[in-house]
Design a protein around this motif. Structure first.
Motif, mmCIF file in Angstrom:
data_model
loop_
_atom_site.group_PDB
_atom_site.id
_atom_site.type_symbol
_atom_site.label_atom_id
_atom_site.label_comp_id
_atom_site.label_asym_id
_atom_site.label_seq_id
_atom_site.Cartn_x
_atom_site.Cartn_y
_atom_site.Cartn_z
ATOM 1 N N GLN A 76 0.828 -1.221 0.000
ATOM 2 C CA GLN A 76 0.000 0.000 0.000
ATOM 3 C C GLN A 76 0.853 1.259 0.000
ATOM 4 O OE1 GLN A 76 -2.945 0.058 3.104
ATOM 5 N NE2 GLN A 76 -4.133 -1.561 2.156
ATOM 6 N N ASP A 77 0.522 2.161 -0.864
ATOM 7 C CA ASP A 77 1.182 3.469 -1.029
ATOM 8 C C ASP A 77 2.517 3.402 -1.770
ATOM 9 O OD1 ASP A 77 -0.899 4.502 0.378
ATOM 10 O OD2 ASP A 77 0.194 4.633 2.275
ATOM 11 N N PHE A 78 3.069 2.218 -1.953
ATOM 12 C CA PHE A 78 4.404 2.168 -2.546
ATOM 13 C C PHE A 78 4.490 1.380 -3.851
ATOM 14 C CE2 PHE A 78 5.272 3.158 1.892
ATOM 15 C CZ PHE A 78 6.062 4.274 1.729
ATOM 16 N N SER A 79 3.518 0.520 -4.102
ATOM 17 C CA SER A 79 3.565 -0.250 -5.342
ATOM 18 C C SER A 79 2.976 0.577 -6.478
ATOM 19 C CB SER A 79 2.776 -1.552 -5.207
ATOM 20 O OG SER A 79 3.470 -2.437 -4.381
ATOM 21 N N VAL A 80 3.667 0.586 -7.593
ATOM 22 C CA VAL A 80 3.137 1.332 -8.735
ATOM 23 C C VAL A 80 1.908 0.645 -9.306
ATOM 24 C CG1 VAL A 80 5.166 2.607 -9.486
ATOM 25 C CG2 VAL A 80 4.950 0.229 -10.107
ATOM 26 N N ARG A 81 1.918 -0.657 -9.287
ATOM 27 C CA ARG A 81 0.749 -1.439 -9.700
ATOM 28 C C ARG A 81 0.885 -2.828 -9.085
ATOM 29 N NH1 ARG A 81 3.424 -0.987 -14.742
ATOM 30 N NH2 ARG A 81 1.950 0.589 -15.378
ATOM 31 N N PRO A 82 -0.228 -3.576 -9.039
ATOM 32 C CA PRO A 82 -0.123 -4.931 -8.464
ATOM 33 C C PRO A 82 0.812 -5.810 -9.282
ATOM 34 C CG PRO A 82 -2.414 -4.266 -8.658
ATOM 35 C CD PRO A 82 -1.612 -3.251 -9.395
ATOM 36 N N LYS A 83 1.490 -6.692 -8.609
ATOM 37 C CA LYS A 83 2.419 -7.611 -9.276
ATOM 38 C C LYS A 83 1.810 -9.013 -9.257
ATOM 39 C CE LYS A 83 6.729 -9.381 -10.153
ATOM 40 N NZ LYS A 83 7.607 -9.103 -11.262
ATOM 41 N N ASN A 84 1.707 -9.612 -10.440
ATOM 42 C CA ASN A 84 1.166 -10.975 -10.530
ATOM 43 C C ASN A 84 2.288 -11.988 -10.406
ATOM 44 O OD1 ASN A 84 -1.758 -10.702 -11.183
ATOM 45 N ND2 ASN A 84 -0.909 -9.413 -12.787
ATOM 46 N N SER A 85 1.994 -13.037 -9.705
ATOM 47 C CA SER A 85 3.016 -14.076 -9.562
ATOM 48 C C SER A 85 3.052 -14.985 -10.783
ATOM 49 C CB SER A 85 2.736 -14.931 -8.318
ATOM 50 O OG SER A 85 1.547 -15.678 -8.510
ATOM 51 N N GLY A 86 1.981 -14.983 -11.583
ATOM 52 C CA GLY A 86 1.835 -15.991 -12.643
ATOM 53 C C GLY A 86 1.132 -17.198 -12.040
ATOM 54 N N TYR A 87 0.543 -18.024 -12.888
ATOM 55 C CA TYR A 87 -0.255 -19.139 -12.375
ATOM 56 C C TYR A 87 0.621 -20.319 -11.955
ATOM 57 C CZ TYR A 87 -4.679 -16.998 -13.454
ATOM 58 O OH TYR A 87 -5.757 -16.151 -13.455
ATOM 59 N N PHE A 88 0.398 -20.779 -10.749
ATOM 60 C CA PHE A 88 1.066 -21.972 -10.219
ATOM 61 C C PHE A 88 0.027 -23.094 -10.138
ATOM 62 C CE2 PHE A 88 3.793 -18.634 -8.827
ATOM 63 C CZ PHE A 88 5.051 -19.190 -8.705
ATOM 64 N N LYS A 89 0.401 -24.261 -10.611
ATOM 65 C CA LYS A 89 -0.521 -25.394 -10.544
ATOM 66 C C LYS A 89 -0.405 -26.058 -9.170
ATOM 67 C CE LYS A 89 -2.035 -29.370 -13.201
ATOM 68 N NZ LYS A 89 -1.859 -30.151 -14.419
ATOM 69 N N ILE A 90 -1.522 -26.333 -8.563
ATOM 70 C CA ILE A 90 -1.533 -27.076 -7.295
ATOM 71 C C ILE A 90 -2.369 -28.323 -7.488
ATOM 72 C CG2 ILE A 90 -1.959 -26.994 -4.813
ATOM 73 C CD1 ILE A 90 -1.935 -23.996 -4.939
ATOM 74 N N ARG A 91 -1.779 -29.462 -7.295
ATOM 75 C CA ARG A 91 -2.501 -30.722 -7.473
ATOM 76 C C ARG A 91 -3.509 -30.896 -6.333
ATOM 77 N NH1 ARG A 91 -0.970 -33.125 -11.721
ATOM 78 N NH2 ARG A 91 1.133 -32.897 -12.564
ATOM 79 N N LYS A 92 -4.496 -31.749 -6.584
ATOM 80 C CA LYS A 92 -5.584 -31.874 -5.605
ATOM 81 C C LYS A 92 -5.057 -32.376 -4.258
ATOM 82 C CE LYS A 92 -7.316 -36.460 -6.863
ATOM 83 N NZ LYS A 92 -8.511 -37.190 -7.267
ATOM 84 N N ASN A 93 -5.577 -31.765 -3.241
ATOM 85 C CA ASN A 93 -5.240 -32.068 -1.850
ATOM 86 C C ASN A 93 -3.788 -31.734 -1.491
ATOM 87 O OD1 ASN A 93 -7.845 -33.095 -1.513
ATOM 88 N ND2 ASN A 93 -7.197 -35.122 -2.226
ATOM 89 N N ARG A 94 -3.063 -31.054 -2.376
ATOM 90 C CA ARG A 94 -1.682 -30.686 -2.089
ATOM 91 C C ARG A 94 -1.614 -29.257 -1.566
ATOM 92 N NH1 ARG A 94 2.175 -33.846 -4.760
ATOM 93 N NH2 ARG A 94 1.526 -35.991 -4.507
#
Lengths: 238, 518
Positions: B249-267
């Motif tokens: 807050q107040d310092f980021s020029v814009r939100p930064k996306n991490s990119g999509y990470f796959k998470i297997r079921k129940n992991r």
């Protein structure tokens, strides 16, 4: 009372001072001393006390006898240079640390994912060509190398093996330009062999042989040293 | 219809439903028979297997539910003026079973077919009676209870997260010893009202802040180094993809996306949080706490968003965490004012060719000019409960006219670097002293064999061999002696290096460190 305390303090500090220093007990010929970081040499005289940061230099056909702590003596032969610090006691562990730290210093900086440096340039340009004045060579380079080599040999012969190794390492690092046909490496190998550090000795002898096979190494001394080095390698490999 | 009700069937943890049902428990057809003749009128009405259920479902795991049904079914034959028996059959099943929703929630449909299986007691009562005459009646009552089981399926049509229509078919397997076997197909139609926790696609289990303290000087570092790690558990029952979007807050020029990470079921997976920090960071004059906002977006056919937050501390632009490796970020040799300053010194300095190397002469001239600026050593302020060090940028030290050891080191190193002279910091973390010290050394660019061009005493310089480069002679300088002149500063630096680094084995023991920034 205050004067007595100051006197005792001075006396005590002098004892500490003296315990870490050496004294010239005998000398002959041209012997000079350089104090700490001074640029100039002064003539040495018998009874002179030298500090750890001082340096002593002997000329041709000269020698100096130094009295060390614990009633030990050290004799510096002709045409040799020695830092008094080179005589300090160096344990095998300290020697190992010294050699390792030098190797570590040569390593490139660790490149981690979070490094701060942004590298987007492959080659840097802008070198200034040396002027004629810049190409000054040291006329006393060979002589200085000999003085350091002789100082190292004196340490080796008087069984200051760890100190000799440090001295030879420093000589190798400082006088890269001097083509010595592997002479310093040969003595370095000897010092390691006396310390029964066979791996390091073998490495030093191998480096000596490599440098000894250079085309300019055809004088009698080089050939003789090559023969002795090869024998030493055979001995260690057995 | 909200996206999170898609294909969820019972999208919440519990549901209570009602269904009207048909079950041919007496294996006869429903009919109405009317016979008339001149003397009398006879009629027979047969009704077969109508009833209802109330039922309760509760999520057991992912797409599997417990279900409990309580039903009541009745069939009967009633006659008027007939010789036939009147009879009523009733069945009351109390059933316990499991239900398995067939479609994974990621399918974008509001229909959810399912299979069911279960069993329980079926209470049966049969009443048969016949009127012989006005006074004679024959009544037969038979009751019993049998265990049976059922298997079937159905479909839910989810209209809201709390309401769904339901159609259900079951085949009951009951073998009564009584006359009729009630086994057979039953179908029903009804609705269910749902409540409780919705089925989650993922859970945010933990937010671990790694960079609790943000130092403006290291802003480049945070672009590639995660500020936090968010632990996410996939609870959807199928593989999902997760993207984190973060903003200080107040310092980021814009939100930064991490990119999509796959998470297997129940992991469970730790997802790093990065941040794009803007120029405002360089204007922070005092340390302040700010909020790190994190939005987690899960994707699997549809999208689900959740948010989390953490608190981090943004330090002042001059703050330094004391890590000598990072001190170099305060070097600003490309600043226009700095370059103008050193350019003016270069123009004033001695242009006469001498044996001394150019780098050495320039370094000496810069130091001498700083002496004329009347710069002074001045310690950092003590800030209660605040252990960070402060480092001034070179321009700030020049403007203020003073600084402590790291400020003066940064000033001199910046000026040397601005004219292309390589520098390195020397940190002395003497175990016998409470405060660490830093001075610097610079590269003369000459080989050890040419060291005599700098000094005839090799104790006054350091020979450094770096990987892939030739050995060169470096000059140690104690920058805090800025008011005494180059010779004294050099002598002091060389002596410190000799005594701490060599004689006391500081270099080998590791409490004396040389930090290159090239």
């Amino acid at each position: 009372m205050k004067k007595i305390i100051i006197l005792l303090a001075l006396l005590f500090s002098h004892c500490l001072f003296a315990s870490s220093s050496v004294r010239i007990t005998d000398l002959s010929g041209d012997v000079k001393v350089r104090r700490g970081l001074d640029e100039h040499w002064q003539l040495a005289r018998t009874g002179m006390v030298l500090e750890t940061i001082d340096t002593i230099l002997t000329g041709e056909k000269s020698r100096v006898k130094l009295a060390l702590a614990e009633a030990n003596n050290f004799i510096l032969g002709a045409n040799a240079i020695l830092d008094i610090a080179d005589l300090r006691r160096i344990s095998r562990k300290e020697l190992f640390l010294l050699i390792t730290s030098e190797k570590i210093e040569k390593l490139p900086q660790r490149k981690s994912g979070g490094q701060l440096r942004i590298s987007n340039v492959n080659v840097l340009h802008g070198e200034k060509k040396d002027s004629v004045v810049e190409k000054v060579t040291n006329p006393l380079l060979e002589q200085a190398w000999q003085q350091h080599r002789n100082g190292g040999i004196d340490l080796l012969e008087q069984k200051y093996y760890t100190n000799a190794i440090v001295k030879f390492h420093k000589t190798l690092k400082t006088y890269v330009e001097v083509k010595d046909c592997g002479e310093i490496y040969y003595f370095l190998g000897q010092a390691f062999e006396r310390l029964e550090n066979e791996g390091q000795a073998l490495e030093a002898y191998s480096n000596s042989i490599k440098m000894n096979f250079a085309s300019e190494c055809i004088d009698e001394q080089s050939l003789f040293r090559r023969e002795k080095t090869e024998k030493a390698i055979m001995r260690l490999k057995r | 219809m909200t996206s999170n009700t898609m294909a969820q069937g019972i999208s919440r943890s519990s549901g209570l439903g009602f269904r009207v049902a048909f079950w041919n428990i007496t294996n006869q057809t429903s009919r109405f028979k009317l016979t008339t003749n001149s003397q009398e009128v006879t009629s027979t009405v047969s009704m077969n297997g109508f009833g209802s259920y109330i039922y309760y479902v509760s999520r057991f795991q992912s797409n599997i539910f417990f279900e409990t049904h309580l039903g009541a079914f009745a069939a009967g034959t009633w006659s008027y003026n007939s010789d036939d028996y009147d009879g009523v059959s009733m069945v009351i099943p109390l059933l316990f079973g499991l239900r398995w929703d067939l479609l994974p929630g990621k399918l974008p449909t509001s229909f959810q077919p399912y299979l069911t299986i279960g069993g329980g007691p079926y209470w049966n009562t049969e009443i048969q009676g016949k009127s012989q005459n006005v006074v004679e009646n024959e009544v037969l009552v038979e009751t019993g209870m049998r265990l049976g089981w059922y298997a079937g399926g159905g479909i839910n049509l989810t209209l809201a997260s709390w309401f769904a229509f339901n159609f259900d078919v079951k085949h009951h397997f009951i073998n009564y010893e009584m006359e009729d076997d009630f086994s057979g197909l039953e179908s029903s139609l009804g609705f269910v009202i749902m409540w409780g926790a919705k089925k989650e696609m993922f859970q945010i289990q933990n937010v671990r802040v790694i960079a609790q303290d943000i130092y403006p000087a290291y802003y480049q570092f945070y672009n590639t180094y995660p500020i936090a790690l968010v632990t996410i558990k996939n609870t959807a029952g199928y593989d999902i993809e997760v993207n984190l979007r973060s903003k200080v807050q107040d310092f980021s020029v814009r939100p930064k996306n991490s990119g999509y990470f796959k998470i297997r079921k129940n992991r469970t997976r730790d997802i790093p949080v990065y941040s794009l920090l803007g120029a405002k960071l360089h204007n922070v004059s005092h340390r302040r706490d700010v909020v790190l906002d994190i939005e987690v977006e899960g994707k699997a056919g549809h999208k689900v968003k959740k948010s989390a937050s953490a608190q981090v501390t943004v330090h002042s632009r001059n703050a330094w965490d004391g890590a000598i490796d990072k001190l170099g970020v305060f070097l600003t040799p490309e600043d226009r004012e700095i370059r103008n300053y050193t350019r003016s010194i270069a123009q004033k300095s001695d242009q006469e060719p001498t044996v001394q190397p150019d780098n050495f002469k320039m370094a000496k001239a810069i130091f001498s000019d700083l002496v004329q600026q009347n710069l002074r050593y001045h310690p950092d302020p003590n800030i209660p409960f605040y252990m960070d060090d402060r480092v001034q940028y070179a321009q700030e030290t020049l403007e203020r006219g003073s600084g402590d050891c790291d400020d003066l080191v940064i000033l001199y190193a910046t000026l040397l670097e601005s004219v292309g002279i390589r520098t390195a910091f020397v940190e002395v973390n003497d175990p016998e002293k409470p405060i660490a010290h830093v001075y610097l050394m610079f590269d003369t660019g000459v080989s050890p064999a040419d060291g005599f061009r700098v000094s005839s005493n090799d104790k006054r310089y350091v020979i450094r061999l770096r990987e892939g480069e030739r050995s060169t002679v470096w000059i140690p300088v104690e920058a805090t002696l800025i008011n005494q002149g180059f010779e004294d500063a050099w002598r002091s630096g060389a002596m410190t290096y000799l005594q701490d680094g060599k004689m006391r084995n500081g270099l080998a023991d590791g409490w004396v460190r040389i930090i290159d920034h090239h």
